[in-house]
Write an enzyme that holds these catalytic residues in place. Structure first.
Site, PDB file in Angstrom:
ATOM      1  N   GLN A 143       0.840  -1.196   0.000  1.00  0.00           N
ATOM      2  CA  GLN A 143       0.000   0.000   0.000  1.00  0.00           C
ATOM      3  C   GLN A 143       0.875   1.246   0.000  1.00  0.00           C
ATOM      4  O   GLN A 143       1.826   1.360   0.774  1.00  0.00           O
ATOM      5  CB  GLN A 143      -0.937   0.069   1.201  1.00  0.00           C
ATOM      6  N   CYS A 193      -7.019   7.421   4.373  1.00  0.00           N
ATOM      7  CA  CYS A 193      -6.485   7.820   5.673  1.00  0.00           C
ATOM      8  C   CYS A 193      -6.785   9.296   5.935  1.00  0.00           C
ATOM      9  O   CYS A 193      -6.463  10.154   5.113  1.00  0.00           O
ATOM     10  CB  CYS A 193      -4.977   7.570   5.713  1.00  0.00           C
ATOM     11  N   LYS A 226      -7.975   1.859  -2.037  1.00  0.00           N
ATOM     12  CA  LYS A 226      -8.704   1.697  -0.772  1.00  0.00           C
ATOM     13  C   LYS A 226      -9.211   3.077  -0.368  1.00  0.00           C
ATOM     14  O   LYS A 226      -8.424   4.011  -0.212  1.00  0.00           O
ATOM     15  CB  LYS A 226      -7.786   1.125   0.302  1.00  0.00           C
ATOM     16  N   ASN A 231     -15.042  -3.214   3.938  1.00  0.00           N
ATOM     17  CA  ASN A 231     -14.178  -3.128   5.125  1.00  0.00           C
ATOM     18  C   ASN A 231     -14.859  -2.286   6.207  1.00  0.00           C
ATOM     19  O   ASN A 231     -15.602  -1.366   5.915  1.00  0.00           O
ATOM     20  CB  ASN A 231     -12.829  -2.498   4.709  1.00  0.00           C
ATOM     21  N   GLY A 232     -14.548  -2.647   7.457  1.00  0.00           N
ATOM     22  CA  GLY A 232     -15.007  -1.846   8.591  1.00  0.00           C
ATOM     23  C   GLY A 232     -15.862  -2.641   9.562  1.00  0.00           C
ATOM     24  O   GLY A 232     -16.945  -3.100   9.208  1.00  0.00           O
ATOM     25  N   GLY A 233     -15.334  -2.836  10.773  1.00  0.00           N
ATOM     26  CA  GLY A 233     -16.140  -3.410  11.860  1.00  0.00           C
ATOM     27  C   GLY A 233     -16.506  -4.875  11.721  1.00  0.00           C
ATOM     28  O   GLY A 233     -17.431  -5.344  12.385  1.00  0.00           O
ATOM     29  N   ARG A 271      -8.711  -4.609  12.683  1.00  0.00           N
ATOM     30  CA  ARG A 271      -8.482  -4.724  14.124  1.00  0.00           C
ATOM     31  C   ARG A 271      -8.842  -6.076  14.706  1.00  0.00           C
ATOM     32  O   ARG A 271      -8.145  -6.572  15.593  1.00  0.00           O
ATOM     33  CB  ARG A 271      -9.243  -3.604  14.854  1.00  0.00           C
TER      34      ARG A 271
HETATM   35  C1  LIG Z   1      -3.629   1.045  13.940  1.00  0.00           C
HETATM   36  C2  LIG Z   1      -4.268   1.252  12.599  1.00  0.00           C
HETATM   37  C3  LIG Z   1      -3.480   1.663  11.537  1.00  0.00           C
HETATM   38  C4  LIG Z   1      -4.055   1.832  10.257  1.00  0.00           C
HETATM   39  N1  LIG Z   1      -3.241   2.142   9.203  1.00  0.00           N
HETATM   40  C5  LIG Z   1      -3.772   2.164   7.941  1.00  0.00           C
HETATM   41  C6  LIG Z   1      -2.956   2.304   6.802  1.00  0.00           C
HETATM   42  O1  LIG Z   1      -1.717   2.382   6.885  1.00  0.00           O
HETATM   43  N2  LIG Z   1      -3.560   2.343   5.588  1.00  0.00           N
HETATM   44  C7  LIG Z   1      -4.932   2.235   5.444  1.00  0.00           C
HETATM   45  O2  LIG Z   1      -5.435   2.248   4.323  1.00  0.00           O
HETATM   46  N3  LIG Z   1      -5.710   2.073   6.499  1.00  0.00           N
HETATM   47  C8  LIG Z   1      -5.171   2.019   7.742  1.00  0.00           C
HETATM   48  N4  LIG Z   1      -5.980   1.765   8.802  1.00  0.00           N
HETATM   49  C9  LIG Z   1      -7.427   1.510   8.569  1.00  0.00           C
HETATM   50  C10 LIG Z   1      -7.645  -0.004   8.357  1.00  0.00           C
HETATM   51  O3  LIG Z   1      -6.987  -0.455   7.200  1.00  0.00           O
HETATM   52  C11 LIG Z   1      -9.136  -0.313   8.247  1.00  0.00           C
HETATM   53  O4  LIG Z   1      -9.654   0.367   7.140  1.00  0.00           O
HETATM   54  C12 LIG Z   1      -9.909   0.098   9.495  1.00  0.00           C
HETATM   55  O5  LIG Z   1      -9.242  -0.315  10.673  1.00  0.00           O
HETATM   56  C13 LIG Z   1     -11.325  -0.484   9.485  1.00  0.00           C
HETATM   57  O6  LIG Z   1     -11.282  -1.896   9.480  1.00  0.00           O
HETATM   58  P1  LIG Z   1     -11.541  -2.738  10.839  1.00  0.00           P
HETATM   59  O7  LIG Z   1     -12.800  -2.208  11.470  1.00  0.00           O
HETATM   60  O8  LIG Z   1     -11.658  -4.160  10.378  1.00  0.00           O
HETATM   61  O9  LIG Z   1     -10.356  -2.498  11.736  1.00  0.00           O
HETATM   62  C14 LIG Z   1      -5.441   1.622  10.080  1.00  0.00           C
HETATM   63  C15 LIG Z   1      -6.226   1.218  11.169  1.00  0.00           C
HETATM   64  C16 LIG Z   1      -5.651   1.026  12.419  1.00  0.00           C
HETATM   65  C17 LIG Z   1      -6.512   0.529  13.562  1.00  0.00           C
END
Ligand SMILES: Cc1cc2nc3c(=O)[nH]c(=O)nc-3n(C[C@H](O)[C@H](O)[C@H](O)COP(=O)(O)O)c2cc1C
Length: 328
Positions: free
Chosen positions: A62, A92, A131, A203-205, A226
């Site tokens: 990425q 982001c 993304k 994606n998400g949650g 997460r």
């Molecule tokens: C600690 C942390 C770091 C993250 N770093 C990135 C990243 O480098 N690039 C990105 O696209 N998303 C990043 N995200 C977002 C995740 O890729 C993802 O979209 C977000 O956590 C929602 O998914 P989840 O609910 O399954 O955690 C980060 C999320 C967390 C918690």
């Protein structure tokens, strides 16, 4: 490429040691690196920043950036290094990322994103994916998102990962931006319905197998962040229930393999804590979880932790295995 389930890119989490660890539990999921800024990839210690072990594949890099020349150079480098995909971060919301003009703020600039993606597509033969979020600030509008996606599709991108939550570019910290505002999965399903030719990853949650199965009925794949980082053995359930694989390793076997990797890496100069910190959640919800975490934090999380301490952790893994099998 099988994108049915992928592990989300996460800064300070999904580094190469974490990815190696996750691979011990799943051969089927697609893994992503943390976001790497184009400038770091081009001018930093490339060997260190872009290095990975062959076991981590399939692996997507990425990248964060909005300079088309830089992005296209990094796409070529990614291909040359054997990455299986290059993904542009359009989701982001952090202030630092906005200041450098990449991430979610690029949702305001569809033409620029399209030009960037086009250059990337033309400079490499690996898939270029994006993304993004479903909106930003006051914009959470299907037509806006759909047009944004179509513009990037015109540039040659066929796979979109949609974090089903809009980004708030002002006033929320990156952490708050992962929990507020609420998720809107319907928007993602609608994008898929409207664009059946595109590969749409939601994606998400997502935290449970049943949720994965339900999302897979209305989208092409799920990306999980997460809940895998906090409970990496969830990957075994994913292997069994989603990919239908058998003979998956026990936690004890995972620890055994991780310690082999640790020994090899320590000889190359890697710090013990840089590897073991990712395994904190291995016993999530299991008997012995506290012992595991306590031993790690007391003995293996300091910058100068001694590799010899790793020997004892194997006996904790064995005791945990016994304790949990008695329960079963
Ligand atoms: C600690 C942390 C770091 C993250 N770093 C990135 C990243 O480098 N690039 C990105 O696209 N998303 C990043 N995200 C977002 C995740 O890729 C993802 O979209 C977000 O956590 C929602 O998914 P989840 O609910 O399954 O955690 C980060 C999320 C967390 C918690």
């Amino acid at each position: 490429m099988n994108r049915k389930v992928s592990v989300a890119p996460m800064m300070d989490c999904t580094d190469r040691h974490d990815r190696f660890f996750l691979r011990l539990m799943s051969k089927s999921v697609l893994l992503y690196t943390e976001m790497v800024a184009t400038k770091s990839a081009l001018h930093g210690d490339r060997k260190k920043i872009l290095a990975y072990s062959p076991e981590e594949k399939p692996l997507a890099l990425q990248v964060g950036g909005s300079d088309k020349k830089e992005l296209s150079e990094v796409a070529k480098i990614a291909e040359d290094l054997g990455y299986d995909e290059i993904n542009i971060n359009l989701g982001c919301p952090s202030k630092k990322v906005q200041k450098n003009k990449f991430g979610a703020c690029l949702m305001k600039e569809p033409n620029l994103v399209s030009e960037c993606v086009n250059e990337m597509v033309n400079s490499c033969n690996i898939p270029v994916t994006a993304k993004t979020r479903i909106g930003f600030d006051d914009t959470e509008d299907f037509d806006y998102l759909n047009k944004f996606i179509l513009k990037i599709k015109e540039a040659g991108c066929k796979t979109f990962i949609l974090h089903a939550r809009k980004a708030i570019l002002k006033g929320l910290s990156p952490k708050q931006n992962l929990n507020i505002p609420k998720l809107n999965y319907e928007m993602v399903y609608k994008i898929k319905k409207e664009n059946p030719d595109l590969e749409i990853i939601i994606n998400g949650g997502i935290t449970k197998i049943e949720e994965i199965k339900n999302h897979l009925k209305l989208s092409d794949g799920v990306m999980i962040g997460r809940s895998i980082y906090q409970n990496p053995y969830f990957l075994i359930e994913i292997e069994r229930e989603i990919f239908k694989t058998n003979n998956n390793p026990s936690r004890e076997e995972v620890v055994e393999k991780l310690l082999e990797y640790l020994e090899k890496e320590v000889k190359l100069g890697t710090k013990v804590n840089h590897i073991m910190r990712h395994s904190v959640g291995l016993y999530h919800g299991q008997i012995g979880s506290k012992n595991w975490k306590r031993y790690l934090s007391d003995n293996m999380m300091a910058r100068d932790s001694d590799f010899q301490k790793a020997k004892h952790i194997m006996s904790i893994a064995q005791n945990n295995e016994k304790a949990n099998s008695v329960i079963l």
